[in-house]
Scaffold this motif. Sequence first.
Motif, mmCIF file in Angstrom:
data_model
loop_
_atom_site.group_PDB
_atom_site.id
_atom_site.type_symbol
_atom_site.label_atom_id
_atom_site.label_comp_id
_atom_site.label_asym_id
_atom_site.label_seq_id
_atom_site.Cartn_x
_atom_site.Cartn_y
_atom_site.Cartn_z
ATOM 1 N N GLY A 35 0.543 -5.121 30.104
ATOM 2 C CA GLY A 35 1.636 -4.692 29.243
ATOM 3 C C GLY A 35 1.979 -3.233 29.454
ATOM 4 O O GLY A 35 1.141 -2.452 29.910
ATOM 5 N N PHE A 47 5.473 -1.426 21.874
ATOM 6 C CA PHE A 47 5.496 -2.374 22.975
ATOM 7 C C PHE A 47 6.829 -2.319 23.704
ATOM 8 O O PHE A 47 7.896 -2.211 23.083
ATOM 9 C CB PHE A 47 5.256 -3.784 22.442
ATOM 10 C CG PHE A 47 5.544 -4.872 23.436
ATOM 11 C CD1 PHE A 47 6.722 -5.586 23.381
ATOM 12 C CD2 PHE A 47 4.631 -5.167 24.442
ATOM 13 C CE1 PHE A 47 6.998 -6.597 24.291
ATOM 14 C CE2 PHE A 47 4.888 -6.159 25.365
ATOM 15 C CZ PHE A 47 6.076 -6.884 25.290
ATOM 16 N N TYR A 59 7.580 -10.848 28.668
ATOM 17 C CA TYR A 59 8.113 -10.554 27.347
ATOM 18 C C TYR A 59 8.741 -9.168 27.395
ATOM 19 O O TYR A 59 8.244 -8.283 28.093
ATOM 20 C CB TYR A 59 7.008 -10.537 26.286
ATOM 21 C CG TYR A 59 6.277 -11.821 26.027
ATOM 22 C CD1 TYR A 59 4.995 -11.806 25.470
ATOM 23 C CD2 TYR A 59 6.840 -13.062 26.304
ATOM 24 C CE1 TYR A 59 4.304 -12.979 25.213
ATOM 25 C CE2 TYR A 59 6.156 -14.232 26.044
ATOM 26 C CZ TYR A 59 4.896 -14.193 25.501
ATOM 27 O OH TYR A 59 4.207 -15.360 25.239
ATOM 28 N N ALA A 61 10.631 -6.067 24.718
ATOM 29 C CA ALA A 61 11.111 -5.600 23.428
ATOM 30 C C ALA A 61 12.638 -5.603 23.449
ATOM 31 O O ALA A 61 13.253 -5.326 24.488
ATOM 32 C CB ALA A 61 10.601 -4.193 23.154
ATOM 33 N N THR A 105 2.450 -9.121 22.796
ATOM 34 C CA THR A 105 3.279 -7.960 22.475
ATOM 35 C C THR A 105 2.537 -6.985 21.565
ATOM 36 O O THR A 105 3.093 -5.946 21.204
ATOM 37 C CB THR A 105 4.575 -8.393 21.782
ATOM 38 O OG1 THR A 105 4.229 -9.021 20.535
ATOM 39 C CG2 THR A 105 5.366 -9.381 22.634
#
Length: 123
Positions: A35, A47, A59, A61, A105
């Motif tokens: 991440g 995140f 993923y 934001a 996340t």
Amino acid sequence: QVQPVESGGGLVQAGGSLRVSCTASERTFSRYPMGWFRQAPGKERVFLAAISWSDSVTYYAPSVKGRFTISRDNAKNTVYLQMNSLKLEDTAVYYCAASPRGISTEAHEYDYWGQGTQVTVSP
């Protein structure tokens, strides 16, 4: 266990692009979801993006979706964050982290953190 190391930060004008990288020397790096997070002065760490170990799942934001792209090259033990259309509010220290529990996340799911790299966006 892995020890991520970020690089590629710097000064860029608003509207410009920058790519930050995160590498680790451990061969187990490719097994970890990774991440990207950032922390601006006086603010909490937030995140930005995450990628599964196989890069099949990502993923983002909402604040960076469509502008930032996360990718990884497991042969090089490296994760990238390509940042386009940078804004003044993107100024922060950028961190990468590895999660032993799966893509997430949430910062608390990531056990291994780098020292960060500064990204400064100027007018």
